[in-house]
Design an enzyme around this catalytic site. Structure first.
Site, short mmCIF file in Angstrom:
data_model
loop_
_atom_site.label_atom_id
_atom_site.label_comp_id
_atom_site.label_asym_id
_atom_site.label_seq_id
_atom_site.Cartn_x
_atom_site.Cartn_y
_atom_site.Cartn_z
N SER A 268 0.81 -1.22 0.00
CA SER A 268 0.00 0.00 0.00
C SER A 268 0.84 1.26 0.00
CB SER A 268 -0.91 0.01 1.23
OG SER A 268 -0.11 0.07 2.38
N CYS A 269 2.16 1.15 0.15
CA CYS A 269 2.95 2.37 0.32
C CYS A 269 3.89 2.69 -0.84
CB CYS A 269 3.75 2.28 1.60
SG CYS A 269 2.73 2.35 3.05
N LEU A 270 4.83 1.79 -1.13
CA LEU A 270 5.85 2.12 -2.13
C LEU A 270 5.24 2.53 -3.47
CD1 LEU A 270 7.97 1.44 -0.05
CD2 LEU A 270 8.96 -0.22 -1.60
#
Ligand code: UDX
Length: 439
Positions: A268-270
């Site tokens: 969900s972040c990078l």
């Protein structure tokens, strides 16, 4: 006196923070609009599968220092510091969706107008640089101008699957602040929070926002770099990316972490933060050439997996393929931006019968694919009659796979190790391919 804490948004960052803050002796209230989540937390059940979180939650519930509520107003008014940890997902258009963040800020601002004492609002959610200046401070308006409320930006570097550990043992605390009052207050909070106080870096608000994006973009760059080297190795006999990564990782200027070739970065972040950084670069008129290249390499990893399967001639109707590992990395059931989802859609399109196995993520996968594919919790059953076994997640159980089991259960002898967790020498009787391994 210890400050009273409220945390708004009980997701993957907010919930561990609420629980850890209470466990360190601060009166802490966790706020979320979802009543179901609040009820579950009040009864001691966390809806987030983070190691150590459930135990810590049960401990602090008995201490009386933690509360959960849907009532933003009371929680904010009765606290001294509010951490804002609501989600900042991507819109379908690719822009960062600030609506949850801005809605929460409006609600908090409303409560703060009626509060008589000073309040510190700490933004922990990942935001495109300049969001605090251009959106959050204007919502607070006169409250921020008159000094009744200060805003600080305090990004988190938590990894899924080790959020509690990362929170309790951070490598650095970044405090973006406009004045000394807010940075000192936050520093005091963290000095009491940690027995061994980590390094604290005080920056401008804008620099703190950029640090979070730069941190994730650099990790993404390392992964795309090693995946690019892996591609060279695959095109060259007798070469192996694992050895290249080991050697360059020994150079202290490079370091060994995030040099594992694989299916590309997911989660969900990078991927999201890279899109955010590209958007921000364009907004201020800078060409995001490097960041786009990192993204393009990551997208292309999928095609490399497909190419290996095509070389093994398994992508055709009537064939069965077993996918081992659906989660974007081991230790989580999260399948957001996992290459497994894209690969399974691709195989379905070509009429391949897909069999999937994962220790945690089967149910989430079933919500997407329903009865289009077959789900297995037993490894031998997942492999039975298969024409190709593709390892997509580095789960420990897969590291123990043996050639004998594959030969005894599968119909054909094709193996693709996308995570480089098997020793190729131990699969000499099979048609074994791996990312970054020259033929
Ligand atoms: C990341 C950041 O690490 C964390 O600091 C931030 O707060 C949130 O984003 P997370 O999304 O939990 O954390 O995953 P991470 O462990 O960083 O892995 C991201 C992806 O990169 C995974 O798909 C993983 O499999 C992949 N990866 C990681 C590689 O392919 N190779 C590596 O060497 C490391």
């Amino acid at each position: 006196m210890r400050p009273k804490i409220s945390v708004v948004g009980l997701g993957f960052v907010g919930l561990p923070l609420t629980v850890a803050s209470a466990s360190r002796g601060f009166d802490t209230v966790g706020v979320d609009a979802d009543a179901k989540k609040i009820n579950s937390l009040c009864s001691g059940k966390s809806y987030i599968a983070e190691p150590g979180l459930d135990i810590l939650l049960k401990d602090v519930l008995t201490s009386g220092r933690i509360h959960f509520t849907t009532d933003h107003d009371r929680a904010v008014k009765n606290s001294d510091i509010t951490f804002l940890t609501v989600g900042t997902p991507l819109k379908a258009s690719g822009e960062v969706d600030l609506s949850y963040m801005l809605d929460a800020t409006r609600v908090i601002a409303q409560s703060l107008r009626e509060k008589k004492r000073f309040h510190l609002l700490v933004v922990k959610s990942t935001l495109p640089p300049l969001t605090t200046r251009d959106y959050i401070l204007p919502i607070l308006g006169d409250l921020a101008r008159d000094g009744a409320v200060d805003v600080a930006v305090n990004p988190e570097f938590l990894r899924e699957g080790s959020a509690v550990h990362d929170l309790l043992d951070p490598h650095l605390i970044v405090i973006g602040a406009k004045n000394r009052r807010s940075s000192s207050l936050l520093k005091r909070y963290y000095r009491r929070f940690y027995e061994q106080v980590p390094e604290m870096l005080v920056t401008s608000i804008e620099t703190a926002e950029l640090i979070k994006y730069a941190n994730n973009a650099f990790l993404a760059t390392k992964i795309s770099f090693i995946n690019s080297i892996a591609a060279l190795c695959q095109g060259m006999p007798e070469s192996d990316v694992e050895t290249v990564a080991y050697a360059i990782g020994k150079d202290p200027r490079i370091g060994p972490m995030f040099l594992k070739a694989g299916p590309g970065f997911g989660g969900s972040c990078l991927p999201k933060d890279l899109v955010g950084l590209i958007g921000f670069s364009q907004k201020i008129g800078e060409e995001p050439g490097l960041f786009r290249a990192v993204q393009a390499v990551n997208d292309a990893q999928f095609l490399r997996i497909v190419e290996m399967m095509r070389q093994q001639k398994v992508v055709k109707g009537g064939n069965a393929v077993t996918i081992l590992g659906l989660a974007f990395k081991s230790g989580t059931d999260d399948i957001r931006n996992a290459v497994s989802v894209r690969l399974v859609w691709y195989l379905i399109k070509y009429g391949v019968s897909v069999r999937v196995h994962d220790p945690l993520a089967l149910e989430r996968f079933r919500m997407i694919f329903g009865d289009r594919i077959s789900y297995f919790s037993s490894l031998p059953n997942a492999l039975e009659g298969s024409d190709c076994c593709v390892i997509l997640t580095e789960w420990d159980a897969y590291k123990k796979l043996r050639q004998e089991l594959l030969l005894a259960t599968m119909r054909s002898d094709n193996v693709i190790d996308v995570r480089r967790i098997l020793d190729p020498k131990k699969f000499s009787e099979m048609n074994f391919k791996a990312i970054g391994l020259g033929s």
